[in-house]
Structures are given as structure tokens and as C-alpha cells.
Design a protein around this motif. Structure first.
Motif, mmCIF file in Angstrom:
data_model
loop_
_atom_site.group_PDB
_atom_site.id
_atom_site.type_symbol
_atom_site.label_atom_id
_atom_site.label_comp_id
_atom_site.label_asym_id
_atom_site.label_seq_id
_atom_site.Cartn_x
_atom_site.Cartn_y
_atom_site.Cartn_z
ATOM 1 N N THR A 116 53.384 37.518 33.503
ATOM 2 C CA THR A 116 52.968 37.635 34.895
ATOM 3 C C THR A 116 53.453 38.957 35.464
ATOM 4 O O THR A 116 54.154 39.736 34.806
ATOM 5 C CB THR A 116 53.496 36.456 35.728
ATOM 6 N N GLN A 174 47.444 39.420 40.806
ATOM 7 C CA GLN A 174 48.300 38.510 40.042
ATOM 8 C C GLN A 174 49.653 38.448 40.735
ATOM 9 O O GLN A 174 50.104 39.439 41.295
ATOM 10 C CB GLN A 174 48.477 39.002 38.608
ATOM 11 N N ASP A 226 42.499 36.006 40.059
ATOM 12 C CA ASP A 226 43.389 36.804 39.213
ATOM 13 C C ASP A 226 42.790 38.143 38.814
ATOM 14 O O ASP A 226 43.524 39.068 38.458
ATOM 15 C CB ASP A 226 43.742 36.019 37.942
ATOM 16 N N ALA A 252 43.135 37.415 34.851
ATOM 17 C CA ALA A 252 44.087 38.517 35.011
ATOM 18 C C ALA A 252 43.770 39.706 34.129
ATOM 19 O O ALA A 252 44.060 40.849 34.487
ATOM 20 C CB ALA A 252 45.500 38.004 34.722
#
Length: 533
Positions: A279, A301, A297, A170
Motif C-alpha cells: 500500500t 491509494q 484505486d 491500484a
């Protein structure tokens, strides 16, 4: 470490990076994976393996291993705690339980830290090189490839490759370095996840659920592993007075939360690992930058609700792998690689939005009108024709129980009785496959004039399971269709018209065009379009 010149470098050896390596190696591509960690994940992270991902794992030959490492999904409970009365039961989503009628496989529950070693082993067996405790630095882009320096505690080596897949998470340093932005919104708060071992049978008293929302603890409790090797995971939010930078202190703060969630006040859990994370609902502005491709990711996300994240990343890798292989072999132009963003980005944006929608819903409450069924998202995707703008959700998905058979959709599962296989078993994972009735004139023409990279598979309609004969007629045959050309990723590339063998269309040329230039057929046309974008 040795240099490679014609293959693919995958940065990131988690679930998506290892899946990419396995899919690429299956295609015969030389691939090297580098991962900064010393081993695969220790924390469960993702658990739900949806039906579509199981189909892809089946094509890799590892679905039995995944089933042995996990267990069937069993549903969700809402209660004060694990020991108390289980008041509300939420059954596992259909996509996690059964693919009956829609797929030869069912979804499953298998933790990410159990799947990663299976993928690593399969990728290595297929020829991929996987390097742990290794970091890719000084990545440079050239007109004919990329170069990077691989740093390992014991050595350092330069590497070159034609393409790079960024599966580096991410916070992707590669995405950041390329200046690729993210569109979307953050989900407030920091989550805390603890993997622990404890005997919770006294609390369960013979009952069972995959997950529990425990009101007494303000936390979720998840079963991990399987009956032979059970562990548990607590998920909750970070409290203001918890020590974020002290793992041992944080673990100690979680013990009373675990006790409240289980309803066992004197429980002494053995905490194996603790993670904190944030998140959001984000999609990268671009999935491709020159010779670099974002996956997993690094490209998107999403909140964990629905279990979409890991599955979406694995499906990114599968869409990309055959395209990279075709270009590396010289079978397709570079423009084929632009379709990775064109196909995946609209579906990813929709999936991210659906995960965010689910995150805002109280467990047990009815789904809002705009919520799309998880089975439809997994099996009913409809990739847009090249060059089109992002469609709305009705143009992106269709009912997988009533498949259209149009280009850009997944090839429908049809159960065959003799032998007892699925039409998906007829498809070549490393080539295009033309699937048609045994009486297809187009299939006969292809057998007389073979097209390189295309396999022909015909079906005796008498062998079709009686429950699926109408679907066969609707998708693979019928008054206007003489068969389907299906890509290596099980997506339809072309519908052969019934008059294909009557000289109105040059069958070998049309199929060569559809297969290697990745043209799409619009619903009102029987001919491949000439777009290569």
C-alpha cells in the motif's frame, strides 16, 4: 456482445466499477462493465461502509440488502490474543456507528465481497451490462469517443463509447498507458491477508469486537460476514522466509500465526483465500484525461486505517455519474466534466493524508491534533468553486453538525415529522431539486415557470422535527435564503436570495445556469457565477 455508441464503458468490475455502473444506469446512461475475473471478489477487502456511502446506497435502493448482509460496527480490541483479557477497547468511529441527527442512516459493517454482488444485481436491473471473464484491450481515444476490443474466452468484439471510467485498480494499466503519474509515498512492507473459517466462540466466551490487535501474533484479526454466516480474516506482514510465490505454502505458514492470534494452540482453521498486497498514500496527478476518468484505486491509494479507501472510491463514482449523464444527454457542456477532478482531487488528497496519519498512530493512543474526525470527512466536505486551487483542510471540510448551506457542501439532513422522512428523501437522484419552505417565492416562481430538469419540493415548516428547526433556518431558509438548488449527487448548487422573486434576478434563467452549466455561488454573492471551468 454488441457495440454501444453513446454510453460509457467501465473497465473494472470491483466495488467502484460496479458502483459506477449502478449510478450511471440509474441516470439512464447506457453502460457496459468489463471485468477480467470470472466473478465478483471472494476476499473481504473493505468492510466499513460509512454514513455517506450508506446514503448513496439508500438512493440506489439497496441499503436494506447491505444491512442484511452485514452487521453493526462494534469496535476494536487490543490484547495479547482473542482468548486473553481484552485490555483496551476502542469504540467504532462515530461515522461507522450512527448518523443520528446528521443523516437518516447509520454506517455499517459489510464486507466488500458481499456488497459487490448486490451492486451487480442492482446495476443489471437498472439496465447495465456486466461482462465477467472479459478484458478490454487496444483502447483507443478519438475526438468523439473511445474504442476498445473486448476479449472473452468464447468471443471477441469491438466496442465504442463516448466515455471510459477506469476502475481497474491500484496498478491501473489504463492510468499507466495514459502516462498519468502518482504523487505521494509508499508504505514499506508487504501485507498478507487470509480469509478463514473456524469456531472461535470458545476464545470469545460471549465477548465481541469487530477487530483485534493481537500482540502475541504481530497481527490483526477481523470478524467477517455476520452472525448467521461468520468468517474471519487475519492481517499481518510478510516474513522474510515466507514463500510469496507459493499460495499453499504461504497458507501453511499462516496457520501458527492464526493460532497465536486466537490463543487456541490446536486450532485447525479452514483457509479459504490468501492475498498479499502493498500500500501507499498516492493521488493521481489528474483524474481526467480526455474521455477517460480515473476512479477508486486507479485514482488514489491509501492505507486501510480508517476504512476510507472503498468509501472514497464509491463517492468518486457518484460524483462522476450524474455529470457524465448530463453531458451524454446534451444537457451540459463538456466543461462540466472538468469539475470531477476539481472537486474530488482536493478532498481525496486530504483523505489520503488522513489515512496515512492514522497508519502512523498506535491503536489506542490519542488522536494527534491534525487528525480530522471521520464524520467530518464523510459528511462535511466542501467542494471548491470551479477554477480555484486546491484549498487547505479548513476550506475543504466543515462541521456537519453546523452545516453552512453553501454551494459545494452536502445538503443537510433535516428530519420531517409528517411524513416521517428526511429532506434527503425529497431529492431526485436523476435531477436537480429545489427545496424550500412552502412560503418560498422562488419556489412559487419555479412552479409558474418550470425549468427542465429541476424538481420543486416545498416543506411545511410545521412538519420539521423540533430538534432540527434551527438547522432548517440556518441552511434552507433564514433572512437571506429562499431555498436551495441541490444537484443529483445531493450537493448544493445555488442559494436562492430572498429577493429572487422581486425581479432583481431572473429565477428560471439563474437556476438553468446553475443546474446545467454547474456554476457555483461564492459566499458573498447571491448570483450564480459565470464560470464553466
Amino acid at each position: 456482445m454488441s457495440e454501444q455508441d453513446g454510453g460509457v464503458l467501465v473497465v473494472g468490475g470491483g466495488l467502484v466499477g460496479l458502483a459506477a455502473a449502478a449510478f450511471l444506469a440509474q441516470q439512464g446512461v447506457e453502460v457496459t462493465v468489463v471485468e477480467r475475473r470470472r466473478e465478483t471478489s471472494r476476499h473481504p477487502k473493505a468492510r466499513l461502509v460509512n454514513v455517506r456511502s450508506m446514503e448513496l446506497y439508500r438512493a440506489l435502493g439497496i441499503d436494506d440488502e447491505i444491512r442484511a448482509a452485514g452487521e453493526p460496527s462494534a469496535g476494536f480490541v487490543v490484547a495479547d490474543n482473542l482468548s486473553s483479557a481484552h485490555e483496551s477497547w476502542i469504540s467504532a468511529p462515530e461515522v461507522a456507528v450512527s448518523g443520528e441527527g446528521l443523516s437518516p442512516v447509520a454506517g455499517y459493517a459489510c464486507d466488500q465481497q458481499r456488497i459487490e454482488p448486490i451492486l451487480c444485481k442492482r446495476a443489471t436491473a437498472l439496465g447495465a451490462k456486466v461482462l465477467f471473464d472479459t478484458e478490454a484491450t487496444e483502447i483507443q481515444h478519438h475526438t468523439d469517443g473511445i474504442t476498445a476490443r473486448l476479449r472473452h474466452p468464447d468471443c471477441e468484439q469491438a466496442i465504442s463509447a463516448r466515455f471510459l471510467v477506469a476502475a481497474d485498480g491500484a496498478h491501473s494499466p489504463i492510468r499507466t498507458a495514459l502516462g498519468i503519474g502518482l504523487a505521494g509515498e509508499a508504505v514499506p512492507g508487504t501485507a498478507v491477508s487470509a480469509l478463514f473459517h473456524a469456531d472461535l466462540e470458545p476464545a470469545l466466551r460471549g465477548r465481541w469486537a469487530d477487530a483485534l490487535m493481537a500482540r502475541d501474533a504481530g497481527a490483526f484479526l477481523f470478524a467477517r460476514g455476520n452472525k448467521a454466516d461468520r468468517s474471519w480474516q487475519l492481517g499481518t506482514h510478510l516474513r522474510a522466509d515466507w514463500p510469496l510465490d507459493d499460495p499453499d505454502g504461504l497458507a501453511a505458514r499462516l496457520v501458527p500465526v492464526i493460532r497465536a492470534a486466537t490463543g487456541v494452540p490446536d486450532l485447525s482453521p479452514e483457509i479459504e483465500s490468501v492475498l498479499t498486497w502493498t500500500t501507499g498514500a498516492f493521488t493521481a496527478e489528474h483524474f481526467r484525461h480526455g474521455r477517460v476518468f480515473l476512479a477508486g484505486d486507479a485514482a488514489h491509494q491509501m492505507p486501510p486505517y480508517g476504512g476510507f479507501g472503498g468509501n472514497t472510491g464509491v463517492q468518486d463514482a457518484h460524483n462522476l455519474a450524474w455529470k457524465l449523464a448530463a453531458v451524454c444527454r446534451g444537457d451540459a457542456p463538456d466543461a462540466l466534466l472538468d469539475t470531477y477532478h476539481g472537486e474530488r482531487a482536493p478532498l481525496v488528497a486530504l483523505t489520503v493524508a488522513q489515512a496515512l496519519l492514522r497508519s502512523r498512530k498506535t491503536p489506542g493512543q490519542p488522536a494527534p491534533d491534525e487528525q480530522i474526525d471521520a464524520t467530518t470527512l464523510a459528511l462535511g466536505f466542501h467542494y471548491p468553486p470551479p477554477g480555484t486551487t486546491t484549498p487547505d483542510k479548513t476550506a475543504t471540510v466543515e462541521d456537519p453538525a453546523a452545516p453552512s448551506g453553501q454551494p459545494g457542501t452536502r445538503a443537510a439532513h433535516i428530519a420531517l415529522a409528517a411524513p416521517a422522512i428526511s429532506t434527503l428523501d425529497l431529492l431526485e437522484p436523476t435531477a436537480f431539486t429545489f427545496v424550500a419552505s412552502a412560503t418560498s417565492r422562488t419556489a412559487l416562481a419555479l412552479e409558474r415557470h418550470p425549468v427542465p430538469g429541476v424538481r420543486v419540493r416545498t416543506v411545511d415548516t410545521a412538519s420539521i422535527d423540533t430538534r432540527h428547526r434551527q438547522r432548517w433556518e440556518n441552511v434552507y431558509s433564514g433572512p437571506r435564503c429562499d431555498g436551495l438548488l441541490i444537484r443529483p449527487d445531493q450537493v448544493i448548487a445555488w442559494r436562492a436570495p430572498k429577493n429572487a422573486a422581486n425581479s432583481e434576478i431572473d429565477v428560471p434563467t439563474a437556476i438553468q445556469h446553475a443546474a446545467l452549466v454547474h456554476s457555483s455561488v461564492h459566499p458573498d454573492s447571491d448570483r450564480p457565477s459565470h464560470s464553466t471551468a
